[in-house]
Scaffold this active site. Structure first.
Site, PDB file in Angstrom:
ATOM      1  N   ASP A 148      61.252 -13.582 -52.771  1.00 25.09           N
ATOM      2  CA  ASP A 148      60.517 -12.654 -51.924  1.00 25.09           C
ATOM      3  C   ASP A 148      61.320 -12.284 -50.686  1.00 25.09           C
ATOM      4  OD1 ASP A 148      58.385 -11.046 -51.314  1.00 25.09           O
ATOM      5  OD2 ASP A 148      57.173 -12.622 -50.431  1.00 25.09           O
ATOM      6  N   CYS A 177      58.557  -6.400 -44.787  1.00 23.01           N
ATOM      7  CA  CYS A 177      57.495  -5.613 -45.404  1.00 23.01           C
ATOM      8  C   CYS A 177      57.914  -4.150 -45.438  1.00 23.01           C
ATOM      9  CB  CYS A 177      56.195  -5.755 -44.609  1.00 23.01           C
ATOM     10  SG  CYS A 177      54.888  -4.706 -45.264  1.00 23.01           S
ATOM     11  N   HIS A 233      52.238 -13.090 -44.485  1.00 24.72           N
ATOM     12  CA  HIS A 233      53.369 -12.456 -43.808  1.00 24.72           C
ATOM     13  C   HIS A 233      53.074 -12.408 -42.310  1.00 24.72           C
ATOM     14  CE1 HIS A 233      55.763 -10.501 -47.257  1.00 24.72           C
ATOM     15  NE2 HIS A 233      54.976 -11.440 -47.765  1.00 24.72           N
ATOM     16  N   HIS A 245      49.599 -16.946 -49.046  1.00 22.36           N
ATOM     17  CA  HIS A 245      50.914 -16.294 -48.922  1.00 22.36           C
ATOM     18  C   HIS A 245      50.804 -15.293 -47.776  1.00 22.36           C
ATOM     19  CE1 HIS A 245      54.727 -14.692 -50.832  1.00 22.36           C
ATOM     20  NE2 HIS A 245      54.401 -13.707 -49.996  1.00 22.36           N
ATOM     21  N   ASN A 259      57.975 -12.514 -44.176  1.00 15.72           N
ATOM     22  CA  ASN A 259      57.412 -13.781 -44.632  1.00 15.72           C
ATOM     23  C   ASN A 259      57.328 -14.839 -43.537  1.00 15.72           C
ATOM     24  OD1 ASN A 259      58.821 -12.439 -47.065  1.00 15.72           O
ATOM     25  ND2 ASN A 259      57.490 -13.951 -48.007  1.00 15.72           N
TER      26      ASN A 259
END
Length: 297
Positions: free
Chosen positions: A11, A235, A204, A202, A244
């Site tokens: 990611d 992002c 951000h 999860h 993240n």
């Protein structure tokens, strides 16, 4: 103990324009394992033209050191991706879709209904090959196109994924808009229909709330959190966003609150420092910044 799923190599790196050589990725993985991380998402078996930074997926997975109790995971977008993952003998696979229709169509070029059909097939094939399957649901707490996402939509998707045999669902705050209150409300709604042990967070850090959201998720019964070493990632819908949640920052918060992680923070920071040198830019982890500054004194 909180289970931490390290997603930086997938990611995180998928958002980087600089290609990190396979050998360096393997060195990072060895360092992360030495630091105590046991659940590593290392790549994605998507077509190289879509994510050039992960074009070495096959080579990377076949080069991984096999270590007791360490599990490697890769994202697979479809049946072809699964076939590649199985050929490379990955430990686990992950399937994904969005909770909002518009984001799913822009991100995967499918409706949610079509994505679920594809995921059912991929999950069944993976399980028949004796591989565990994790699910990702993006835009759970907000969509860049549709705004708020209904709890009912998220609940229905999670129920479908679990019925397919997915063992864990990672709830993604994809654009980093969630607040602790939102997280609490969503988890309490989900908890009425879905076992909390099957869910992961999860988050951000676009608006600096990832740690607070993670803390609330733990209070609500979540025991698995995704994070990215150094804070790797970003992002695409929020230019300049931190991306993240940094694994270092998460470890510092958890250990400081008496929550065991089994991760050596200094060793983890050392891995991120090496990657910073390859990327030739500082990574956003606040704890990493402190570690680097202290090393210079």
């Amino acid at each position: 103990m909180v289970k931490i799923v390290e997603v930086g190599l997938r990611d995180g790196l998928q958002n980087e324009s600089t290609f990190i050589p396979t050998e360096i990725k393997v060195e990072c993985i060895q360092g992360l394992i030495a630091a105590g991380l046991k659940h590593l998402e290392v790549t994605s078996f998507v077509h190289p033209k879509w994510i050039p930074s992960l074009r070495d997926a096959d080579k990377l997975v076949t080069s991984l050191p096999r270590v007791h109790e360490v599990s490697y995971r890769a994202l697979v977008p479809n049946r072809r991706g699964l076939e590649r993952a199985l050929a490379a003998d990955i430990d686990e696979v992950a399937v994904f879709l969005s909770a909002s229709e518009t984001h799913n169509k822009k991100n995967i070029n499918q409706s949610i209904a079509d994505s679920l059909t594809s995921m059912q097939e991929v999950t069944a094939l993976a399980i028949s090959a004796k591989k565990k399957v994790r699910g990702y649901v993006s835009t759970v707490f907000g969509c860049p196109y549709e705004g708020k996402v209904s709890h009912r939509q998220v609940i229905e998707i999670c129920e479908r994924l679990l019925s397919y045999g997915v063992y864990e669902i990672s709830l993604g705050d994809t654009i980093g808009v969630a607040t602790p209150k939102q997280v609490k409300q969503m988890l309490r709604s989900l908890g009425e229909y879905v076992p909390m042990r099957t869910l992961a967070g999860h988050f951000h850090d676009t608006h600096g709330t990832a740690l607070a959201n993670s803390y609330v998720a733990l209070e609500e019964g979540i025991s698995t959190l995704d994070s990215s070493f150094g804070g790797l990632g970003g992002c695409p819908y929020a230019p300049g966003a931190a991306g993240n949640m940094a694994t270092e920052d998460l470890i510092y918060m958890l250990e400081g609150n008496g929550v065991s992680t089994g991760v050596n923070l200094s060793n983890l920071c050392a891995v991120s420092v090496k990657l910073q040198e390859w990327l030739q830019k500082p990574l956003p982890s606040r704890v990493l910044h402190h570690y680097v500054a202290a090393a210079k004194r």
